[in-house]
Design a protein around this motif. Structure first.
Motif, short mmCIF file in Angstrom:
data_model
loop_
_atom_site.label_atom_id
_atom_site.label_comp_id
_atom_site.label_asym_id
_atom_site.label_seq_id
_atom_site.Cartn_x
_atom_site.Cartn_y
_atom_site.Cartn_z
N THR A 336 0.80 -1.14 -0.03
CA THR A 336 -0.05 -0.02 0.08
C THR A 336 0.81 1.22 0.08
O THR A 336 2.14 1.32 0.18
N GLU A 337 0.20 2.40 -0.12
CA GLU A 337 1.14 3.78 0.06
C GLU A 337 1.78 3.87 1.26
O GLU A 337 2.55 4.71 1.27
N PHE A 338 1.15 3.29 2.38
CA PHE A 338 1.87 3.29 3.69
C PHE A 338 3.03 2.22 3.66
O PHE A 338 3.23 1.77 5.07
N LEU A 369 -7.45 -1.04 4.08
CA LEU A 369 -6.43 -0.50 3.27
C LEU A 369 -6.39 1.14 3.73
O LEU A 369 -7.45 1.50 3.53
N GLY A 370 -5.26 1.51 4.43
CA GLY A 370 -5.27 2.78 4.83
C GLY A 370 -4.55 3.56 3.41
O GLY A 370 -3.46 2.96 3.01
N ASN A 384 -11.19 3.78 -5.59
CA ASN A 384 -11.26 2.42 -6.26
C ASN A 384 -10.10 1.38 -5.77
O ASN A 384 -10.26 0.22 -5.94
N TYR A 385 -8.77 2.06 -5.30
CA TYR A 385 -7.64 1.23 -4.61
C TYR A 385 -8.49 0.30 -3.45
O TYR A 385 -8.29 -0.66 -3.01
N ARG A 386 -9.26 1.23 -2.54
CA ARG A 386 -9.95 0.31 -1.58
C ARG A 386 -10.92 -0.73 -1.94
O ARG A 386 -10.94 -1.68 -1.50
N TYR A 429 -8.98 4.91 6.31
CA TYR A 429 -9.56 3.45 6.13
C TYR A 429 -11.18 3.68 5.75
O TYR A 429 -11.77 2.25 5.63
N GLY A 430 -12.00 4.41 6.10
CA GLY A 430 -13.39 4.28 6.13
C GLY A 430 -14.14 4.07 4.78
O GLY A 430 -13.66 4.49 3.79
#
Ligand code: BGP
Length: 465
Positions: A336-338, A369-370, A384-386, A429-430
């Motif tokens: 993920t980006e984190f 996914l954060g 869309n990534y989530r 994350y929501g």
């Protein structure tokens, strides 16, 4: 030939009190360890968060609009008992009655976490989990919760991510190693032992008071892969699995220490001291189900006894125990980006492994996914990534059900944007966007993200869409 999700499958999502509620010192609430610790630089303070304390009705209505069957939230110990023990705060009791009633009015089952990273600050001053009395403190808190809510709440979770509290507790802020401690491993695992006995007593107590209610642990289970097929890497993965994952579930389910962990503790002169009655208490407790948080798998390789794995330059190898294992960057996974690895197939492997070890029904208490989300001018969030992350995990969940695993429900993290453990509210994350930033409290208006509409369809079709 995929099996279908069971008819009564509990679709929903999760939050935790200190990350979502705000009002952290209002209406008689005492400070928790989170309220007195120094927050990471540049992150939102905990007095507002998503202001869920004041806006829970609006939020739960939005969850109902998505079709939630369950809402996992935590009760803040210090709203109920501001000093951790002693006087009960009626305003706190009343607040959670309202939250629970609101869920029930919307036909949403409350799934209540009793303890999510928020030790009462007053108990920290009395030694926190290192004080053997912590077992009684927690049991007393459990009794107050069950007396008040046991007839309305059917599903309970004891301690969120006890394994993370133990492995990285000082970082999370709820496990303290006394200054000058000579054997940090012994101290850590003694505190862990107290939590385990406390959990066992809470499970027994609930079953005595409300035999129909169900309770389980909620560790973070991250199946450990060997970095290669070298036999020493296989052994290393087994050892890390035992230390990171199975210790907690073996204790919760069987009431006994995992033999590999025990050997590790013996080698560090760190086996926990049992008080009279501990063994019986651990054996007497039986969870009804296992809740678990899953974000990714871990990968390790063997580490020689003389390797320097002290926290330093290389974060990957620093994650390790000389003589046992060390971290390894899995080249097969994206991040993920984190920087968190994404591994939906590992999710299925995780469930298979847990089910074959414990044969208990399971509920996913966190997965998600954060990311940095952007609110467009017309009030949209195109995440869309989530959706891709969650969809891939739900596919594997369905395959796990097809494997014959009893899955009760799925509660991704998080129902609504909230303050991350280390990254503030910028790491979202929501399904519901909250208009606020780390720098400045915004309107706190709620916006439905694209994932909101997507998850609504998933739930309406019982996972077929
Ligand atoms: C889990 C915790 C949650 C939550 C989540 C995401 O470990 O139980 O409280 O915060 O991880 O982690 P983070 O906020 O660090 O991204």
């Amino acid at each position: 030939n995929l099996k279908k999700f069971p008819e009564n499958f509990l679709w929903g999502a999760s939050t935790s009190a200190y990350q979502v509620e705000g009002a952290n010192l209002s209406d008689g609430k005492g400070p928790s360890c989170q309220d007195v610790k120094e927050l990471p630089a540049g992150t939102a303070s905990l007095d507002i968060c998503a202001d869920h304390y004041h806006r829970y009705e609006e939020d739960i209505a939005l969850m109902a609009e998505m079709g939630f069957k369950v809402y996992r939230f935590s009760i803040a110990w210090t709203r109920i008992l501001p000093q951790g023990t002693g006087e009960v705060n009626q305003a706190g009791i009343d607040h959670y009655h309202k939250v629970i009633d609101c869920c029930l009015e919307h036909h949403i089952e409350p799934l209540v976490t009793m303890f999510h990273f928020d030790m009462p600050a007053a108990l920290d001053e009395r030694g926190s989990w290192s004080n053997p009395e912590s077992v009684e403190w927690f049991e007393n808190y459990a009794r107050v919760l069950f007396e008040n809510y046991g007839s309305k709440v059917k599903y309970w979770l004891t301690i969120n991510e006890q394994n993370m509290l133990t492995l990285v507790g000082p970082l999370i802020g709820t496990l303290h190693i006394p200054e000058g401690c000579e054997n940090v491993i012994k101290e850590t695992y003694q505190q862990n032992h107290h939590m385990l006995v406390a959990q066992a007593k809470a499970m027994v107590l609930l079953h005595k008071m409300f035999p129909e209610d169900k309770i389980g642990p909620a560790p973070n289970i991250s199946l450990v892969y060997p970095a290669s097929c070298k036999p020493e890497d296989i052994l290393a993965a087994q050892e890390y699995n035992a230390i990171r994952n199975w210790l907690y579930l073996d204790m919760a389910v069987f009431g006994r220490y995992n033999n590999l962990v025990w050997r590790y503790l013996e080698e560090h002169d760190a086996t926990p001291t049992f008080r009279e009655g501990d063994e019986e208490a651990l054996k007497a407790a039986h969870p009804d189900f296992i809740g678990f948080n899953y974000y990714s798998t871990s990968t390790v390789q063997h580490a020689d006894a003389d390797e320097d794995l002290s926290p330093g330059a290389d974060q990957q190898t620093a994650r390790g125990e000389a003589g046992y294992y060390k971290g390894f960057n899995n080249p097969n996974l994206t991040k993920t980006e984190f920087g968190w690895e994404i591994d939906p197939l590992g999710f299925r492997a995780n469930m298979r492994e847990m089910y074959s070890r414990y044969h208990l029904p399971m509920i996913v208490t966190e997965n998600g996914l954060g990311a940095y989300d952007t609110l467009t001018e017309d009030g949209k969030v195109h995440d869309n990534y989530r959706i891709a992350y969650l969809r891939a995990h739900i596919e594997q969940l369905k395959l796990a059900i097809t494997d014959g695993i009893e899955m009760m429900g799925y509660c991704p993290w998080s129902a609504i944007d909230l303050v991350s453990t280390h990254e503030g509210i910028r790491k979202r994350y929501g399904f519901i966007y909250v208009d606020t930033t780390d720098e400045k409290v915004g309107t706190l208006n709620r916006y439905r993200k694209d994932s909101f509409y997507w998850y609504k369809k998933v739930i309406a079709s019982n996972g077929e869409d």
